[in-house]
Design a protein around this motif. Structure first.
Motif, short mmCIF file in Angstrom:
data_model
loop_
_atom_site.label_atom_id
_atom_site.label_comp_id
_atom_site.label_asym_id
_atom_site.label_seq_id
_atom_site.Cartn_x
_atom_site.Cartn_y
_atom_site.Cartn_z
N ASP A 134 -33.10 -35.72 42.76
CA ASP A 134 -32.75 -36.64 41.73
C ASP A 134 -33.56 -37.89 41.69
N ALA A 135 -33.70 -38.56 42.59
CA ALA A 135 -34.30 -39.72 42.97
C ALA A 135 -35.77 -39.46 42.37
N ARG A 136 -36.44 -38.37 42.81
CA ARG A 136 -37.98 -38.30 42.35
C ARG A 136 -38.13 -38.24 40.74
N HIS A 137 -36.90 -37.92 40.10
CA HIS A 137 -36.97 -37.63 38.74
C HIS A 137 -36.47 -38.96 37.85
N PHE A 138 -36.27 -40.14 38.73
CA PHE A 138 -35.62 -40.99 38.25
C PHE A 138 -36.75 -42.15 37.50
N ASN A 139 -36.86 -42.48 36.39
CA ASN A 139 -37.80 -43.42 35.88
C ASN A 139 -37.14 -44.28 34.95
N TRP A 140 -37.17 -45.79 35.33
CA TRP A 140 -36.82 -46.72 34.21
C TRP A 140 -37.07 -46.43 32.83
N PRO A 141 -35.96 -46.54 31.94
CA PRO A 141 -36.25 -46.41 30.48
C PRO A 141 -37.55 -47.21 29.91
N LYS A 142 -38.06 -46.54 28.92
CA LYS A 142 -39.23 -47.09 28.38
C LYS A 142 -38.71 -48.09 27.12
N LYS A 143 -39.55 -49.19 26.99
CA LYS A 143 -39.06 -50.15 26.28
C LYS A 143 -39.04 -49.71 24.94
N THR A 144 -37.98 -50.33 24.00
CA THR A 144 -37.87 -50.02 22.57
C THR A 144 -37.64 -51.36 21.87
N PRO A 145 -38.48 -52.34 21.98
CA PRO A 145 -38.18 -53.76 21.59
C PRO A 145 -37.42 -53.81 20.16
N TYR A 146 -36.62 -55.13 19.92
CA TYR A 146 -36.10 -55.32 18.66
C TYR A 146 -37.20 -55.82 17.80
N ALA A 147 -37.26 -55.50 16.87
CA ALA A 147 -38.39 -55.88 15.97
C ALA A 147 -37.55 -56.76 14.81
N GLY A 148 -37.99 -58.40 14.99
CA GLY A 148 -37.28 -59.09 14.06
C GLY A 148 -36.81 -60.45 14.75
N GLY A 149 -36.08 -61.09 14.30
CA GLY A 149 -35.50 -62.16 14.67
C GLY A 149 -34.11 -62.39 14.54
N VAL A 150 -33.56 -63.52 14.92
CA VAL A 150 -31.89 -63.81 14.65
C VAL A 150 -31.69 -63.68 13.17
N GLY A 151 -32.50 -64.36 12.60
CA GLY A 151 -32.18 -64.31 10.99
C GLY A 151 -32.09 -62.84 10.32
N ASP A 152 -33.06 -62.05 10.80
CA ASP A 152 -32.99 -60.88 10.04
C ASP A 152 -31.64 -59.86 10.77
N ALA A 153 -31.28 -60.23 12.05
CA ALA A 153 -30.31 -59.56 12.65
C ALA A 153 -28.93 -59.90 12.00
N LEU A 154 -28.76 -61.30 11.39
CA LEU A 154 -27.60 -61.86 11.12
C LEU A 154 -27.47 -62.20 9.62
N TYR A 155 -28.67 -62.01 8.94
CA TYR A 155 -28.57 -62.30 7.39
C TYR A 155 -27.42 -61.88 6.72
N ASP A 156 -27.18 -60.68 6.55
CA ASP A 156 -26.01 -60.06 5.88
C ASP A 156 -24.79 -60.59 6.17
N LEU A 157 -24.47 -60.86 7.21
CA LEU A 157 -22.98 -61.47 7.78
C LEU A 157 -23.18 -63.09 7.16
N MET A 158 -24.45 -63.91 7.53
CA MET A 158 -24.46 -65.06 7.34
C MET A 158 -24.28 -65.21 5.67
N ASN A 159 -24.52 -64.29 4.93
CA ASN A 159 -24.73 -64.35 3.43
C ASN A 159 -23.56 -63.70 2.85
N THR A 160 -22.39 -63.53 3.66
CA THR A 160 -21.40 -62.74 3.22
C THR A 160 -20.85 -63.31 1.99
N HIS A 161 -20.64 -64.68 1.90
CA HIS A 161 -19.96 -65.32 0.65
C HIS A 161 -21.22 -65.97 -0.33
#
Length: 438
Positions: free
Chosen positions: A187-214
């Motif tokens: 099992d140990a021989r088959h373990f590999n740390w997960p490949k990276k899947t980076p977040y694309a964007g910033g805090v503004g993109d992540a929260l814009y819809d919520l920040m603009n709720t009203h």
């Protein structure tokens, strides 16, 4: 898909639980000391149809091996889960946190060593324990080596890795130090740390819809400013300290650069009636959820119990679900033996280096002088550095000394950490300050 079962200790409000569920692990048990967080986990588990028991209380309140379970004294029984596929948990962070005093074994909340002993008792196929970046630092080099040595003695291959949440689809830095251990060599021989899947964007993109709720007129300008970076690490804090804010002074400055007031958590998003273009908004609970990885899609939907401060603490102390999902998926792949096996000796050679003075003391047949220890440790340590390293080592281990000045000798004594001792200081701390421990 083959069913794999997990027992999760120090489960919190369910960040790791959700991630592991999405990685196709089914929970047999989750244990959590905070009643509100446990209620959050139970409520969401029922909503999703999980076949999971949630035990509430001190995770270390267990019967001795062979002792009968007593519901008045014990919270759960590890012997009921011997041979489980995965033992996972996010044991308390304050003992290792850079923002704290880094007391390590002297902190009554330190359960990392106890969790390692639990591995020997439960004999899971795999182990996953996560903690803060502080555990990866030189202060805890000997502690980490003790963990690896103990796991090796128990028959487990193990590896540490510092992962950042932003590398796994989360709009937040949040470095987490993760231990993975596997019992079966194949099992140990088959373990590999997960490949990276980076977040694309910033805090503004992540929260814009919520920040603009009203339809706040400053939302677009705020988005541009907030997109200058991702979120600093969200600090949930403990019951010993304050209410909900976004962390220490350095973190607050980082938030200010992103256009966020970090002095508290708002009840609602900005609105045109009260807030103009120049308003500096605070985050809401829903916004913090998104930054912690409870993203706005079906897989990660999650509801939190309790009042605002409790909800913020639950979210801020959680392991981001997408990161737990990624690591859990890597462990599942190892247990299913997917992919090409690796050379364990080569992987071990690339592993993080540990404390040479500890290694030299551990290997010694008897007492050694400072000069002998420095030589055994490779000879590249200045005498002043030797004293510093020995001082750090003595925080977590008893160091036996004899003689004075140049004739002084050293021997490695017992590890100071809590591994289940009935007379350990942590029991008094829990008895006198139970409602302040988190």
């Amino acid at each position: 898909m083959s069913e794999l079962r997990v027992v999760e200790i120090c489960a919190g409000a369910g960040g790791q639980s959700l991630g592991l569920h999405l990685a196709k692990f089914e929970h047999s048990l989750a244990v959590e000391i905070d009643e509100t967080a446990a209620k959050t986990l139970s409520t969401n588990g029922r909503r999703l149809g999980w076949d999971m028991r949630v035990a509430v209380g001190d995770v270390a309140a267990v019967p001795e091996p062979g002792e009968q379970f007593d519901g008045e004294r014990h919270v759960w029984n590890p012997d009921d889960y011997v041979g489980i596929d995965l033992l996972a948990g996010g044991v308390p962070c304050p003992p290792f946190s850079i923002a704290g005093k880094q007391l390590g074994t002297s902190d009554e909340r330190d359960l990392f060593a106890w969790a390692v002993e639990l591995v020997g008792r439960m004999k899971p196929r795999a182990v996953m324990l996560e903690n803060v970046r502080g555990l990866s630092m030189p202060r805890f080099a000997a502690y980490r080596q003790w963990v690896k040595d103990r796991l090796s003695k128990l028959g487990y291959w193990s590896d540490w890795k510092l992962l950042e949440a932003r590398d796994y689809g989360v709009p937040q830095l949040r470095p987490r130090f993760i231990l993975v251990a596997l019992h079966d060599e194949e099992d140990a021989r088959h373990f590999n740390w997960p490949k990276k899947t980076p977040y694309a964007g910033g805090v503004g993109d992540a929260l814009y819809d919520l920040m603009n709720t009203h339809r706040w007129p400053g939302a677009d300008a705020w988005r541009r400013k907030a997109n200058q970076g991702i979120a600093p690490t969200i600090v949930g804090g403990s019951k010993k300290h304050g209410g909900a804010d976004l962390g220490p002074t350095r973190a607050k400055r980082a938030w200010a650069e992103l256009g966020v007031d970090a002095m508290g958590i708002a009840n609602d998003a900005p609105n045109p009636k009260e807030h103009g273009l120049d308003h500096i908004p605070k985050l809401t609970i829903d916004m913090v959820k998104v930054l912690q990885g409870w993203l706005d899609d079906g897989d990660y939907a999650w509801n939190f119990e309790g009042r605002k401060t409790s909800q913020y603490r639950q979210i801020g102390n959680a392991f981001p679900p997408p990161v737990a999902r990624a690591v859990g998926g890597a462990i599942r792949a190892a247990l299913m033996r997917d992919g090409s096996p690796k050379d364990l000796a080569e992987a071990e050679a690339e592993a993080m280096q540990h404390e040479p003075i500890y290694v030299a003391l551990k290997a010694a047949d008897g007492p050694l002088s400072a000069k002998q220890l420095i030589k055994a440790a490779g000879g590249n340590i200045h005498p002043s550095e030797f004293e510093q390293r020995l001082g750090l080592l003595s925080r977590d281990f008893h160091i036996k000394t004899d003689g004075e000045d140049e004739d002084r000798t050293y021997m490695l004594g017992a590890f100071k950490g809590f591994v289940g001792q009935g007379d350990h200081d942590r029991h008094l701390a829990f008895a006198t300050a139970r409602n302040r421990i988190s």
